[in-house]
Design an enzyme around this catalytic site. Structure first.
Site, PDB file in Angstrom:
ATOM      1  N   ASP A 310       0.852  -1.170  -0.050  1.00 44.20           N
ATOM      2  CA  ASP A 310      -0.073  -0.012   0.030  1.00 44.20           C
ATOM      3  C   ASP A 310       0.856   1.177   0.125  1.00 44.20           C
ATOM      4  OD1 ASP A 310      -2.171   1.736   0.097  1.00 44.20           O
ATOM      5  OD2 ASP A 310      -2.423   1.401   2.263  1.00 44.20           O
ATOM      6  N   GLU A 313       2.403   5.032  -4.209  1.00 49.69           N
ATOM      7  CA  GLU A 313       2.367   6.156  -5.429  1.00 49.69           C
ATOM      8  C   GLU A 313       3.603   6.748  -5.369  1.00 49.69           C
ATOM      9  OE1 GLU A 313      -0.123   5.821  -2.939  1.00 49.69           O
ATOM     10  OE2 GLU A 313      -1.251   4.507  -4.368  1.00 49.69           O
ATOM     11  N   ASP A 422      -9.250   3.074  -3.055  1.00 53.11           N
ATOM     12  CA  ASP A 422     -10.295   3.633  -2.000  1.00 53.11           C
ATOM     13  C   ASP A 422     -11.388   3.906  -2.771  1.00 53.11           C
ATOM     14  OD1 ASP A 422      -8.181   2.883  -0.193  1.00 53.11           O
ATOM     15  OD2 ASP A 422      -7.744   4.837   0.247  1.00 53.11           O
TER      16      ASP A 422
HETATM   17  O1  MIG Z   1      -4.099   6.220   4.391  1.00 56.48           O
HETATM   18  O2  MIG Z   1      -3.678   1.157   5.599  1.00 56.48           O
HETATM   19  O3  MIG Z   1      -6.019   2.003   0.105  1.00 56.48           O
HETATM   20  O4  MIG Z   1      -6.872  -0.035   1.740  1.00 56.48           O
HETATM   21  O5  MIG Z   1      -7.089   0.091   4.592  1.00 56.48           O
HETATM   22  C1  MIG Z   1      -4.972   5.062   4.287  1.00 56.48           C
HETATM   23  C2  MIG Z   1      -5.052   1.754   5.560  1.00 56.48           C
HETATM   24  C3  MIG Z   1      -4.149   3.832   3.988  1.00 56.48           C
HETATM   25  C4  MIG Z   1      -5.453   2.806   2.219  1.00 56.48           C
HETATM   26  C5  MIG Z   1      -5.369   1.636   1.361  1.00 56.48           C
HETATM   27  C6  MIG Z   1      -6.637   1.050   2.234  1.00 56.48           C
HETATM   28  C7  MIG Z   1      -6.035   0.613   3.703  1.00 56.48           C
HETATM   29  C8  MIG Z   1      -5.562   2.246   4.346  1.00 56.48           C
HETATM   30  N1  MIG Z   1      -4.799   2.682   3.678  1.00 56.48           N
END
Ligand code: MIG
Length: 648
Positions: A310, A313, A422
């Site tokens: 995660d 980007e 999201d």
């Molecule tokens: O700033 O880890 O897209 O699936 O639950 C949010 C917390 C960070 C974004 C991800 C989402 C995840 C969440 N993350």
């Protein structure tokens, strides 16, 4: 037929696997010019009927005409219609014009704008921010043929382990073993099949990658094993940012070896994400990838078999630079006595603070010895983070590991899958989920899926049921929701029977889905085709964007409007309408080519089997010697003829 054109000094993105000779003549199909900012513009004159497909994980329709899209991996949690950039950057277009059909891949990892009839309705303009790039033009007789050539150019797609086709439950967050147990207990109690439970950031100690909070998950290895015995895998999240903390091995090693992204003066770049201030590993560097990839070993040793990457980007909450700027700005003002103009100014400053382009422009990579500004290669970051993991898994033949990522670029499809980021608990996002599937397949991304039920906002029971009736057909089938939103596990609602049946349907479809997936990878084809690709001569079929052909044999057409008793479908040929109704019973009806209204109850799963095709359904589960109901995937089953049902 693929033609390669080089511009400037291309950055080696490793998106493609074929080493083609570059053409020295002018690029075909497009007219080249410059705009006032001296950016290069590739122009193609469309006609009213020209269709433009592709762009992978992008907003809006399957046919991308009528909007302007910007390839720039963005942490964008609100996918409203006007948004131009989402998490992925997939610079492939397929142009279907009466005169000609061709594909174009702009292998440029900086920002690229695709104006597809936005400024001028019949003009396609591709405008890269930086000129260093390779452009590929792919020609062929049919759309399918062009796609196949393109997919051969970029290499075979990632294949996840079979269990990753089972149902997964996620939430931000099941933050300790107790909560995970509770979820599993409730699934068991309601006789609902489940294959994985996801761990979001709170399983870590202070959001530090590759750590497990011992208080929340005591004796983690044992725990993972005990869950595994129930036929369930735990899938932890890994974030891109590495916490700055003395004594934390990953931080220390990264600093010592210069493994982090730098600022312009050569210092480790500082930005805040979940752990507070962090450094970003320089995944664009091969040595860093090797180092970071090996870090997954710790969790693998604890019995973990899957991960989701995660924030790659990379997402930035705020950078040290921005904080300093704001502090300076404030110190120049009379904070105590100033009027509301101060508040107004601050508000704008704070608004722009996350994921700010100035921050990206202030970061530097070491691409195997060569310093490269981040903005030029922004779209490679998530790709190379997941590649780090993928390369490690491949090297040690840990090839049965699930891995999928949020940010991506073409090339990453060889190492990992993606989820669509999201989304929200909105009815329109069921349709957006469906519409993204073919585009992603075109770009090589096969293991894909959205957060079922929606990540942001509060779900309702009917929304979740309708969404599941689509999700049971997608490779990644995961229910996920955000912190602070309504609980949306399948057992939270009144219709537990209906949810149990939905989940059973998924497992009954699993052999078909898995085989279809493997075939699509092997043959470099799509798993989900727009009707336009299968019935190109049928004018109505060509324009339909809420039905898809799945594999060779079936068509899916989910209901995606609230309080609807069903929906209209268009059948481009005679088909058998199949509904899986209560208790898994099948209702079938032969329908003729044309328009039909089909009635579909909230609890039912509709699909269509094409004429002279069949769909195999298996038993969802078996009862083990211990008397437990387990999904068919968890047992080595020898199917008897009576376990199969051929529909159609
Ligand atoms: O700033 O880890 O897209 O699936 O639950 C949010 C917390 C960070 C974004 C991800 C989402 C995840 C969440 N993350």
């Amino acid at each position: 037929m693929i033609k390669k054109y080089e511009f400037g000094t291309p950055i080696n993105t490793e998106a493609v696997i074929l080493n083609l000779q570059a053409c020295t003549d002018e690029i075909e199909k497009f007219r080249l010019s410059e705009n006032e900012q001296e950016e290069l513009i590739f122009t193609y004159q469309m006609s009213a009927g020209t269709k433009v497909y592709g762009l992978g994980e992008a907003n809006r329709g399957i046919n991308k005409r009528g909007f302007c899209y910007v390839s720039y991996c963005t942490d964008e949690p609100s996918h409203t219609e006007e948004k131009t950039s989402l998490y992925g950057a997939h610079n492939f277009l397929l142009i279907d014009d009466e005169r000609e059909k061709f594909g174009v891949f702009v292998d440029n990892p900086g920002k690229v704008t695709f104006d597809i009839g936005y400024e001028e309705i019949n003009t396609l303009r591709i405008i890269p921010k930086y000129r260093d790039m390779v452009v590929y033009i792919i020609e062929g007789e049919t759309l399918k043929e062009i796609l196949k050539s393109f997919r051969q150019l970029i290499g075979k797609s990632y294949i996840p382990p079979k269990w990753a086709f089972g149902f997964g439950q996620c939430r931000w967050s099941y933050e300790n073993a107790g909560r995970v147990d509770e979820v599993i207990k409730n699934y068991e109690k309601n006789d609902m099949l489940i294959s994985s439970v996801y761990l979001d950031i709170d399983y870590m100690k202070d959001y530090k990658d590759f750590t497990v909070d011992e208080e929340r998950f005591p004796d983690f290895k044992n725990y993972v094993g005990s869950i595994r015995e129930k036929g369930i895998r735990l899938v932890p999240i890994i974030d891109a940012g590495v916490k700055i903390e003395k004594g934390y091995d990953i931080y220390e090693e990264g600093v010592k070896n210069n493994y982090f992204v730098k600022d312009k003066d050569g210092h480790d770049y500082v930005a805040a994400v979940w752990p507070g201030y962090t450094h970003f590993p320089d995944f664009l560097n091969q040595e860093v990838r090797k180092w970071f990839g090996e870090k997954y070993a710790g969790l693998l040793d604890a019995g973990i078999e899957g991960f989701w990457n995660d924030m790659n980007e990379p997402a930035i909450f705020y950078s040290k630079n921005k904080v300093e700027e704001i502090k300076t700005a404030l110190s120049e003002r009379d904070v105590v006595n100033d009027d509301d103009r101060l508040m107004n100014d601050i508000r704008w400053q704070f608004d722009k603070v996350s994921n700010n382009s100035e921050d990206y422009e202030a970061m530097y990579h070491n691409m195997n010895g060569v310093p490269v500004n981040h903005d030029r290669v922004h779209n490679l970051y998530g790709y190379h983070m997941s590649r780090a993991a993928g390369e490690y898994f491949n090297k040690y033949e840990k090839n049965d590991i699930l891995i999928f990522s949020r940010a991506s670029y073409i090339g990453m499809h060889r190492y990992a899958g993606i989820w669509m980021g999201d989304n929200c608990s909105w009815w329109s996002h069921i349709l957006l989920n469906l519409k993204m599937l073919p585009g992603l397949n075109m770009s090589g991304f096969m293991y894909v899926g959205a957060d079922i039920g929606g990540f942001g906002c509060d779900v309702t029971e009917d929304l979740l049921l309708r969404w599941m009736a689509l999700g049971i057909f997608t490779p990644l089938f995961r229910n996920h929701s955000a912190l602070g939103t309504r609980n949306q596990e399948c057992y939270r609602f009144t219709g537990t029977k209906a949810f149990k049946n939905m989940l059973d349907v998924r497992y009954r479809l699993l052999p078909y889905l898995y085989d279809t997936y493997l075939e699509a990878v092997k043959k470099d084809e799509m798993m989900y085709q727009p009707l336009a690709f299968v019935y190109p001569e049928d004018e109505i079929a060509v324009s339909i964007e809420d039905q898809l052909i799945l594999g060779e044999d079936i068509m899916i057409a989910p209901v995606y409007t609230q309080n609807a008793i069903g929906r209209y479908v268009y059948l481009p040929e005679n088909m058998t309408f199949v509904k899986i109704v209560a208790e898994g019973k099948l209702v079938t009806e032969k329908l003729e080519k044309g328009v039909h209204f089909i009635k579909v109850d909230l609890t039912e799963v509709p699909f269509f089997v094409r004429e002279n095709h069949t769909l195999p359904l298996v038993k969802a589960s078996v009862i083990t010697d211990k008397g437990l109901r387990k999904s068919i995937m968890d047992c080595t089953v020898v199917y008897k003829d009576s376990d199969f049902e051929l529909v159609g």
